[in-house]
Motif scaffolding. Sequence first.
Motif, PDB file in Angstrom:
ATOM      1  N   UNK A 177       9.689  28.616  -0.609  1.00 44.09           N
ATOM      2  CA  UNK A 177      10.690  29.179  -1.518  1.00 44.09           C
ATOM      3  C   UNK A 177      12.060  28.524  -1.361  1.00 44.09           C
ATOM      4  N   UNK A 178      12.441  28.219  -0.119  1.00 46.46           N
ATOM      5  CA  UNK A 178      13.736  27.575   0.114  1.00 46.46           C
ATOM      6  C   UNK A 178      13.762  26.168  -0.487  1.00 46.46           C
ATOM      7  N   UNK A 179      12.633  25.438  -0.362  1.00 46.58           N
ATOM      8  CA  UNK A 179      12.550  24.088  -0.936  1.00 46.58           C
ATOM      9  C   UNK A 179      12.684  24.137  -2.457  1.00 46.58           C
ATOM     10  N   UNK A 180      11.954  25.072  -3.062  1.00 45.54           N
ATOM     11  CA  UNK A 180      11.981  25.197  -4.522  1.00 45.54           C
ATOM     12  C   UNK A 180      13.361  25.634  -4.993  1.00 45.54           C
ATOM     13  N   UNK A 181      13.967  26.564  -4.254  1.00 41.30           N
ATOM     14  CA  UNK A 181      15.309  27.040  -4.608  1.00 41.30           C
ATOM     15  C   UNK A 181      16.302  25.882  -4.607  1.00 41.30           C
ATOM     16  N   UNK A 182      16.182  25.005  -3.627  1.00 43.17           N
ATOM     17  CA  UNK A 182      17.078  23.849  -3.538  1.00 43.17           C
ATOM     18  C   UNK A 182      16.885  22.920  -4.735  1.00 43.17           C
ATOM     19  N   UNK A 183      15.611  22.680  -5.097  1.00 36.19           N
ATOM     20  CA  UNK A 183      15.315  21.812  -6.248  1.00 36.19           C
ATOM     21  C   UNK A 183      15.871  22.404  -7.539  1.00 36.19           C
ATOM     22  N   UNK A 184      15.665  23.702  -7.723  1.00 36.32           N
ATOM     23  CA  UNK A 184      16.155  24.369  -8.932  1.00 36.32           C
ATOM     24  C   UNK A 184      17.682  24.349  -8.988  1.00 36.32           C
ATOM     25  N   UNK A 185      18.302  24.547  -7.846  1.00 37.54           N
ATOM     26  CA  UNK A 185      19.763  24.544  -7.770  1.00 37.54           C
ATOM     27  C   UNK A 185      20.312  23.164  -8.120  1.00 37.54           C
ATOM     28  N   UNK A 186      19.676  22.132  -7.601  1.00 37.74           N
ATOM     29  CA  UNK A 186      20.131  20.765  -7.852  1.00 37.74           C
ATOM     30  C   UNK A 186      19.990  20.380  -9.323  1.00 37.74           C
ATOM     31  N   UNK A 187      19.011  20.985  -9.997  1.00 34.43           N
ATOM     32  CA  UNK A 187      18.787  20.685 -11.416  1.00 34.43           C
ATOM     33  C   UNK A 187      19.540  21.630 -12.348  1.00 34.43           C
ATOM     34  N   UNK A 188      20.279  22.568 -11.775  1.00 35.09           N
ATOM     35  CA  UNK A 188      21.080  23.467 -12.593  1.00 35.09           C
ATOM     36  C   UNK A 188      20.316  24.602 -13.232  1.00 35.09           C
ATOM     37  N   UNK A 189      19.114  24.895 -12.718  1.00 39.45           N
ATOM     38  CA  UNK A 189      18.304  25.969 -13.293  1.00 39.45           C
ATOM     39  C   UNK A 189      18.785  27.332 -12.818  1.00 39.45           C
ATOM     40  N   UNK A 190      19.157  27.433 -11.536  1.00 36.83           N
ATOM     41  CA  UNK A 190      19.629  28.697 -10.966  1.00 36.83           C
ATOM     42  C   UNK A 190      21.033  28.503 -10.403  1.00 36.83           C
ATOM     43  N   UNK A 191      21.690  29.627 -10.123  1.00 35.54           N
ATOM     44  CA  UNK A 191      23.061  29.553  -9.598  1.00 35.54           C
ATOM     45  C   UNK A 191      23.137  30.007  -8.147  1.00 35.54           C
ATOM     46  N   UNK A 192      22.027  30.562  -7.625  1.00 34.02           N
ATOM     47  CA  UNK A 192      22.036  31.035  -6.239  1.00 34.02           C
ATOM     48  C   UNK A 192      20.681  30.784  -5.590  1.00 34.02           C
ATOM     49  N   UNK A 193      20.677  29.960  -4.547  1.00 37.18           N
ATOM     50  CA  UNK A 193      19.442  29.694  -3.823  1.00 37.18           C
ATOM     51  C   UNK A 193      18.957  30.939  -3.094  1.00 37.18           C
ATOM     52  N   UNK A 194      19.881  31.669  -2.487  1.00 41.12           N
ATOM     53  CA  UNK A 194      19.500  32.843  -1.711  1.00 41.12           C
ATOM     54  C   UNK A 194      18.896  33.922  -2.604  1.00 41.12           C
ATOM     55  N   UNK A 195      19.463  34.094  -3.804  1.00 40.14           N
ATOM     56  CA  UNK A 195      18.931  35.099  -4.728  1.00 40.14           C
ATOM     57  C   UNK A 195      17.502  34.743  -5.131  1.00 40.14           C
ATOM     58  N   UNK A 196      17.232  33.444  -5.294  1.00 34.46           N
ATOM     59  CA  UNK A 196      15.881  32.999  -5.643  1.00 34.46           C
ATOM     60  C   UNK A 196      14.918  33.286  -4.494  1.00 34.46           C
ATOM     61  N   UNK A 197      15.334  32.959  -3.274  1.00 36.41           N
ATOM     62  CA  UNK A 197      14.485  33.202  -2.098  1.00 36.41           C
ATOM     63  C   UNK A 197      14.228  34.694  -1.930  1.00 36.41           C
TER      64      UNK A 197
END
Length: 231
Positions: A177-197
Amino acid sequence: MNNFNRGKLFFIKFLQILLSILFFLALVFIIKWRIDSLYLNSISSRKVQISIIDEFTNTANEIFIATGLKDEKSVKPIVALDESKEKEKKESDNTTTKITVPEGTNVDELGEILMSKGLIKDLNAYKTLVDDMQIGNKIVPGTYDLNKGLKVREVLAKISNTNLKTYNINIDTGATPADVAKTLMENGVIVSQQAFVDSCNNLGVTAFAPGTHEILMPSKVANIIKSLTKN
């Protein structure tokens, strides 16, 4: 040597005969295709056209029926493409309809307006999409000229003044989940990695389907997570 030459001449002669037969059969097929097309147009009030695949299938079925390999009742009639109907469908998709969204319109009222204009067909699916796009409180009053060929998501984006974006995200095998959150954050899909995790933890998601995933935004984080777990 003489035997070789005779064999060579025989082979060339055989190829010439074979090519002549194939050419003759192709010519007969084209003539039959044309005759069938003319016949259908003669009994139809609209212009119709038979595709070459339909004609080939029809001809093969006629041969099978004639040789007793198929029962005539089991063979479907040839399908003709009605060009005028296709044109009507395209014209229908390109027509616009005007809707007026009054001040203070809520989600249910907007759904009734869109349903009455033929812009949506299912109120429950519409409400699910509104919830996913999180635009329930973003309805902008006004008058809109909307193309009937628009997708529901596109209609809602216009009425809520929302920008639609599509992201192609690649997920590696074994990504956490942390890896995916980082990828999504880098691509501008999400605004918070922690919220995704945190959402992954709440849903009990620890693994994702590897490969490239198409994500339509805006979308709720929970739905993004679900889409990333599907192959």
